[in-house]
Every structure is written in structure tokens, then in C-alpha cells.
Design an enzyme around this catalytic site. Structure first.
Site, PDB file in Angstrom:
ATOM      1  CD  GLU A  81      -4.681   5.144   0.759  1.00  0.00           C
ATOM      2  OE1 GLU A  81      -4.582   5.672   1.823  1.00  0.00           O
ATOM      3  OE2 GLU A  81      -5.869   4.428   0.705  1.00  0.00           O
ATOM      4  CG  ASP A 133      -7.843  10.044 -24.165  1.00  0.00           C
ATOM      5  OD1 ASP A 133      -6.688   9.539 -24.322  1.00  0.00           O
ATOM      6  OD2 ASP A 133      -8.901   9.456 -23.981  1.00  0.00           O
ATOM      7  NE  ARG A 177      -6.315  -3.892 -20.029  1.00  0.00           N
ATOM      8  CZ  ARG A 177      -6.512  -3.912 -21.350  1.00  0.00           C
ATOM      9  NH1 ARG A 177      -5.557  -4.799 -21.874  1.00  0.00           N
ATOM     10  NH2 ARG A 177      -7.193  -3.068 -22.074  1.00  0.00           N
ATOM     11  CB  THR A 211      -4.333   3.659 -22.390  1.00  0.00           C
ATOM     12  OG1 THR A 211      -4.037   3.754 -23.973  1.00  0.00           O
ATOM     13  CG2 THR A 211      -5.689   3.919 -21.938  1.00  0.00           C
ATOM     14  CE  LYS A 227      -6.794   1.944 -26.070  1.00  0.00           C
ATOM     15  NZ  LYS A 227      -6.789   2.742 -24.588  1.00  0.00           N
ATOM     16  CE1 TYR A 277      -4.407   0.672  -0.312  1.00  0.00           C
ATOM     17  CE2 TYR A 277      -4.310  -1.363   0.873  1.00  0.00           C
ATOM     18  CZ  TYR A 277      -4.869  -0.394   0.119  1.00  0.00           C
ATOM     19  OH  TYR A 277      -6.346  -0.639  -0.303  1.00  0.00           O
TER      20      TYR A 277
HETATM   21  N1  PLP Z   1      -9.227   6.921 -24.097  1.00  0.00           N
HETATM   22  C1  PLP Z   1      -9.173   6.645 -25.421  1.00  0.00           C
HETATM   23  C2  PLP Z   1      -9.100   7.439 -26.383  1.00  0.00           C
HETATM   24  C3  PLP Z   1      -9.475   5.182 -25.543  1.00  0.00           C
HETATM   25  O1  PLP Z   1      -9.498   4.711 -26.700  1.00  0.00           O
HETATM   26  C4  PLP Z   1      -9.494   4.401 -24.456  1.00  0.00           C
HETATM   27  C5  PLP Z   1      -9.776   3.017 -24.687  1.00  0.00           C
HETATM   28  O2  PLP Z   1      -9.824   2.307 -25.508  1.00  0.00           O
HETATM   29  C6  PLP Z   1      -9.491   5.050 -23.274  1.00  0.00           C
HETATM   30  C7  PLP Z   1      -9.554   6.146 -23.126  1.00  0.00           C
HETATM   31  C8  PLP Z   1      -9.884   3.765 -21.857  1.00  0.00           C
HETATM   32  O3  PLP Z   1      -8.711   3.288 -21.634  1.00  0.00           O
HETATM   33  P1  PLP Z   1      -9.216   1.997 -20.513  1.00  0.00           P
HETATM   34  O4  PLP Z   1      -9.676   0.837 -21.303  1.00  0.00           O
HETATM   35  O5  PLP Z   1      -7.757   1.735 -20.018  1.00  0.00           O
HETATM   36  O6  PLP Z   1     -10.102   2.520 -19.412  1.00  0.00           O
END
Ligand code: PLP
Length: 477
Positions: free
Chosen positions: A69, A222, A257, A248, A251, A67
């Protein structure tokens, strides 16, 4: 295995030092079968990848026990001297991977996934009911960018904030920046979000920054799908212009993950921001509890790999492979949304051949091709998406080159022909009728033959992360 200790192990603790295979054969078998599936299939899901052995080792390490936090140097628990180093290493490597100056950018590496990273970023920047504009899901956007339907607010980003999406141009499939600007003038957003899950073109960050500035709004990018390509200079970087960048790590970045939130410490005009404390607070304690330290260590390992010339070559090859796939499918007369791709994925519009994404996905599943049905702009039914999304990152990790993707296009073409044959023979376009017909008639034999060929083809390529020769359970599915 026994513990290397002088004292005997209590019988009720005997389970703590047995292998998965001994301890839980049922689960072990499923893990082995999944490994065999990954090895035997053509993995074309654009958001997936095969991570490395080193990443999986870190992810499966005893760091999971701890842990922690809080943040390095300021924890709510003792015993974190090594965990602090793990997290600091991850933060340093995350900034280095995107060539960010630590005086200007900071990063929180604790989000459990991309979705929680996004909600924490929104929590940091916005008050409840503030207005957000993100790319609509049917246009290729992600749920967490404010997705709602006419009847329901689906994502918590739409439940807790007011969302007005922007869309792609219904003719070209390219983002309609003019309309976004016009709608923003009426909606006056507090946050503009860019980034997508199914968009094959690069982004006009200058235009988005301009729209955000017109309303004193934050700009968040994002980059979940394209972060590996950005780190390798294969897509434009949003860091010059954005206030916050989320991603993320599993990918194109090819890690475990998880999610990351990058935040500006200093505005573009040189004034300090308060985003560091807002983001850190939003992650913990607002939205999360203890960080997953094993995952953070695994992210750090992946980011070390990202900073290498080899990863640059990988990312270049991802783009070349996606382009080769798009070209080969186009040469067969198929329609790619926007006419091709700039990045790692292709959005394939199946409507001109009178097939739905669900039907092609079904046939692909049966012949060992893994991809997903996807909405295509202008679709009238969300239940019956008009296309499929096809990505190159995973197979490029298996050392596929352009010629191999031309072969993948050939397999996909044969899957389309099988799907059309079944649809024609069934005499109905309904999915249920289609599903019932797949294992009947002449097409069933076509499926068997194609599956055999694809299996052999897939298994002729290297497998990242584990040795397929050691897989103990194999099952044809
Ligand atoms: N943002 C985008 C552009 C995504 O394509 C994805 C997932 O495919 C996410 C966020 C969410 O990621 P997670 O599945 O790890 O929650």
C-alpha cells in the site's frame, strides 16, 4: 516438487509446493479446457486479446505475495525494495509507450481494472453530484461513463455523479458533436468523458476540448479499446488535449487485466495541476487497497513489448484486418454501422437482414466463433440488441492477415444463413423458440459442418502464450 531446503516440510504445508495439476486436478482440467477453447475458436471479441508468455509468467509470479500500500518510496509496509523497482519500471514504461514527458504527465499503475481506474479518476476530479457527460452506452459508450436508464442509475458513475449522456447521430452512427455542445451549454458539465467500447471511428478531441473549455470542465479520455493503436500511432492521441487519460491494459495493449490512469502534472498553459496527488489519493486509499504487484509487473512487461517496432506492425495489421473484415461483409451486402471502421472493430447492424445480435451470437457460439451481441443506435429494446461487435486484435495476435479475415467474413456469412434458416423454420422471432430449435432440423447438420471447418481453420494458426501441443484436456463443446 519439494522445497530445496534442509529442513523437512510440515505435513500441513505439503500443499504449498505441488503443481496445480497435482493439487487441484478439477481446476487444472478447467484451465486446460479453456486453453483448448481459446485455441479452437475464432476469437472476435473486440475487447479481448491473447497476451504473451512473458506477461503470464510475471502475472503468475510470487510478486502476488506482497503487500505494498502506498507508492514507491512511501509504503505502509516493509520489504518493498524490489516491488518499488517493479512499479517504477512500470510507470516509466507507461509514459514511454505514449511518448509522454515525465515533467508534464504522470501515471498511476495500480488500478485493478478499467472500471476501477475510471471511478478513481472521477473521484480525483469531482465532488459528489458534480455533472458528467459521457457517450451513452447504447451509442457505444462504457457503463463507467455515467450509464443510467430511464428507471435506474446503473453505474456508480451515475449513482454518485449527475450524468447527461451524449449520443451518436441516429442516421449516421457518428457522434453528434453539435448536439453534445448544445446540451453541454445547458447542463454545464464539470467533466466531459470521451472513449467507447463499441465505436468504430476515431475521435474529434479538438471539439471535445472546446466543449470542456466552454464550461471550465475537465476532459478525460478513456482509451481502453484503442490504447494499443494510439501507442502505435494508428489512432489520434488524446494526450495533447486531455487532462486525464485512462485505459485498460488487456485489450489492444495486449497485457494482463488491469487499468492505468495518466494525469497532467502541468496544464496546457504551463501552470501546475494538483492532479497527481488527487489521482494517487483516489486510487489508494479512497478506492483500493494493496496493489496487485504481480499484475503491475506483467503490465510493465507488456509495455516493454508495446514500445517495439514489432508492436507497431501488429497494430497496423489489426487495423488492416478490421478493414478487410468490414469490406468483405459489406461486399456481401451487410450493413456496418458508420459504413466501416477506422480502428480495430466493426459494429455490424443485423436489423436489415431481420436478425438480432443475440441469435447470431448463439449460432456463432455453436460453431466456434466468439463475438458479442451489441446495441446498435436506434435499437428499441435493450434486451434484443440489433447487432454484433466484431474485433480484430486477438486473431491478429494469432498472425491472421487480411485474406484470413476475408475467410472469417465467409464463416460469419454462413452463420447468418444458418440463423435465418432456423428462424424461418421456427416460425417465430422469439429467442426462446430460436434457442429450442438450434439442435433440431436441417440446420443442426449445417452447424456441425461449419463448426468442424472453423475448428480446423482456427487450429492451423499459431497460439500466443502457450503451446497447444501440451494441452492435457480437450473437449468438443
Ligand atoms: N472503459 C472502456 C472503454 C471499456 O471498454 C471497458 C471494458 O470493456 C472498461 C473501461 C472497463 O474495463 P474493465 O473490464 O477492466 O473493468
Amino acid at each position: 516438487m519439494s522445497t530445496p531446503s534442509a529442513k523437512p516440510v510440515d505435513s500441513w504445508n505439503a500443499c504449498l509446493n505441488t503443481s496445480l495439476e497435482q493439487e487441484d486436478p478439477e481446476m487444472f482440467r478447467l484451465v486446460e479446457l479453456e486453453k483448448y477453447r481459446q485455441y479452437s475458436c475464432l476469437e472476435l471479441i473486440a475487447s479481448e486479446n491473447f497476451t504473451s508468455q512473458a506477461v503470464m509468467e510475471a502475472n503468475g509470479s510470487p510478486l502476488t505475495n506482497k503487500y505494498s500500500e502506498g507508492l514507491p518510496g512511501a509504503r505502509y509496509y516493509g520489504g518493498n525494495e524490489y516491488i518499488d523497482q517493479v512499479e517504477n519500471l512500470c510507470r516509466t514504461r507507461a509514459l514511454a509507450a505514449f511518448e509522454l514527458d515525465p515533467a508534464v504527465w504522470g501515471v498511476n499503475v495500480q488500478p485493478y481494472s478499467g472500471s476501477t481506474a475510471n471511478f478513481s479518476a472521477l473521484t480525483a476530479m469531482l465532488a459528489p453530484h458534480d455533472r458528467i457527460m459521457g457517450l451513452d452506452l447504447p451509442s457505444g459508450g462504457h457503463l463507467t461513463h455515467g450509464y443510467q436508464t430511464a428507471k435506474k442509475k446503473i453505474s456508480s458513475s451515475a449513482i454518485y455523479f449527475e450524468s447527461l449522456p451524449y449520443q451518436v447521430d441516429m442516421k449516421t452512427g457518428v457522434i453528434d458533436y453539435d448536439r453534445l455542445e448544445q446540451n453541454a451549454a445547458l447542463f454545464r458539465p464539470k467533466l466531459v468523458i470521451c472513449g467507447a467500447s463499441a465505436y468504430a471511428r476515431d475521435w474529434d478531441y479538438e471539439r471535445l476540448r472546446k466543449v470542456a473549455d466552454q464550461h471550465g470542465a475537465f476532459l478525460m479520455a478513456d482509451i481502453a479499446h484503442i490504447s494499443g493503436l494510439i501507442a502505435a500511432h494508428e489512432q489520434k492521441s488524446p494526450f495533447e488535449l486531455a487532462d486525464v487519460v485512462t485505459t485498460t491494459t488487456h485489450k489492444t495493449l495486449r497485457g494482463p487485466r488491469a487499468g492505468l490512469i495518466f494525469f497532467r502534472k502541468v496544464n496546457r498553459d504551463g501552470t501546475p495541476t494538483d492532479l497527481e496527488s488527487r489521482v494517487n489519493m483516489a486510487v489508494f486509499p479512497s478506492n483500493q487497497g494493496g496493489p496487485h504487484n504481480n499484475t503491475i509487473a506483467a503490465v510493465a512487461v507488456a509495455l516493454k513489448q508495446v514500445a517495439t517496432p514489432a508492436f507497431r506492425q501488429y497494430a497496423q495489421q489489426v487495423r488492416k484486418n478490421a478493414a478487410a473484415l468490414a469490406n468483405a461483409l459489406t461486399a456481401k451486402g451487410y450493413k456496418m454501422v458508420t459504413g466501416g471502421t477506422d480502428n480495430h472493430l466493426v459494429l455490424w447492424d443485423l436489423r436489415p437482414v431481420k436478425l438480432t445480435g443475440s441469435k447470431l451470437e448463439k449460432i456463432c457460439d455453436l460453431v466456434n466463433i466468439t463475438l458479442n451481441k451489441n446495441a446498435v443506435h436506434g435499437d428499441t429494446s435493450a434486451l434484443s440488441p440489433g447487432g454484433v461487435r466484431v474485433g480484430a486484435p486477438a486473431l491478429t495476435s494469432r498472425s491472421f492477415k487480411e485474406a484470413d479475415f476475408v475467410q472469417v467474413a465467409e464463416f460469419l456469412h454462413r452463420a447468418v444463413l444458418i440463423a435465418l434458416k432456423i428462424q424461418d423454420a421456427a416460425g417465430s422471432k422469439m429467442m426462446k423458440v430460436f434457442s429450442d430449435a438450434v439442435d433440431k432440423g436441417a440446420a443442426a447438420e449445417d452447424i456441425k459442418i461449419l463448426k468442424k471447418e472453423i475448428e480446423a481453420f482456427a487450429r492451423s494458426f499459431p497460439m500466443p502464450g502457450f503451446n497447444p501441443a501440451t494441452i492435457k484436456y480437450k473437449e468438443e463443446h
